[in-house]
Design a protein around this motif. Structure first.
Motif, short mmCIF file in Angstrom:
data_model
loop_
_atom_site.label_atom_id
_atom_site.label_comp_id
_atom_site.label_asym_id
_atom_site.label_seq_id
_atom_site.Cartn_x
_atom_site.Cartn_y
_atom_site.Cartn_z
N THR A 25 -1.94 17.46 18.51
CA THR A 25 -1.62 18.78 17.96
C THR A 25 -0.77 19.62 18.91
O THR A 25 -0.13 20.58 18.47
N SER A 26 -0.73 19.25 20.17
CA SER A 26 0.12 20.01 21.11
C SER A 26 1.59 19.87 20.76
O SER A 26 2.39 20.75 21.08
N THR A 29 2.49 22.72 18.41
CA THR A 29 2.56 23.97 19.15
C THR A 29 3.82 24.03 20.00
O THR A 29 4.51 25.05 20.04
N HIS A 32 6.68 24.91 17.85
CA HIS A 32 6.70 26.33 17.50
C HIS A 32 7.31 27.16 18.62
O HIS A 32 8.10 28.07 18.38
N LEU A 74 3.69 31.42 15.51
CA LEU A 74 3.39 31.86 16.87
C LEU A 74 2.14 32.74 16.92
O LEU A 74 1.39 32.70 17.89
N ASP A 77 -0.82 30.40 16.62
CA ASP A 77 -1.04 29.68 17.88
C ASP A 77 -1.52 30.60 19.00
O ASP A 77 -1.87 30.12 20.08
N THR A 103 4.06 32.21 28.61
CA THR A 103 4.94 31.22 28.01
C THR A 103 6.37 31.74 27.98
O THR A 103 7.32 31.01 28.31
#
Length: 134
Positions: A25-26, A29, A32, A74, A77, A103
């Motif tokens: 699943t990373s 992300t 995104h 976003l 997440d 980030t």
């Protein structure tokens, strides 16, 4: 037994993420965050809270639909915070969460590096195009 909102249960804390694994699943992300519009939206929000239309103007070229989808992803997440105020007309503002700020800082390092490399990139493009007869 359910966990308090915002807390990670022990099972999730033990998960190992590997972006190179197809089903991880990373990957979603990462897409995104580093996708065309995600990286630009997060970099723009690094300067502070913005309303939707101001953010759209800052990220020139993004459609309303794509910006909306990007912000929703976003937000889901946990990188972007959406705050809707019950006014007439409604006022919606977007900002970075603490993890979004971290980030965005990393993304800005990449953006700054790429921008600084543009003379070399343009020279490489010209050499490549000449070699390929373009």
């Amino acid at each position: 037994m359910s966990e308090a909102p915002g807390r990670v249960d022990d099972e999730h804390a033990r998960l190992v993420f590997d972006v190179f694994a197809q089903a991880c699943t990373s990957r979603v992300t990462l897409e995104h965050v580093t996708g065309r519009w995600g990286i630009l939206a997060m970099a723009a929000l690094r300067d502070g809270t913005l309303r939707f239309n101001a953010l759209r103007r800052r990220v020139a070229g993004v459609s309303e639909k794509m910006l909306s989808q990007t912000l929703q992803a976003l937000e889901r997440d946990g990188f972007v915070v959406r705050e809707a105020q019950p006014t007439i007309p409604p006022k919606v503002e977007y900002s970075l969460s603490p993890s979004g700020e971290k980030t965005a800082e990393l993304l800005m390092g990449l953006i700054d590096f790429v921008e600084a490399q543009m003379p070399e990139v343009m020279a490489a493009n010209a050499r490549y195009d000449e070699a390929k007869g373009r």
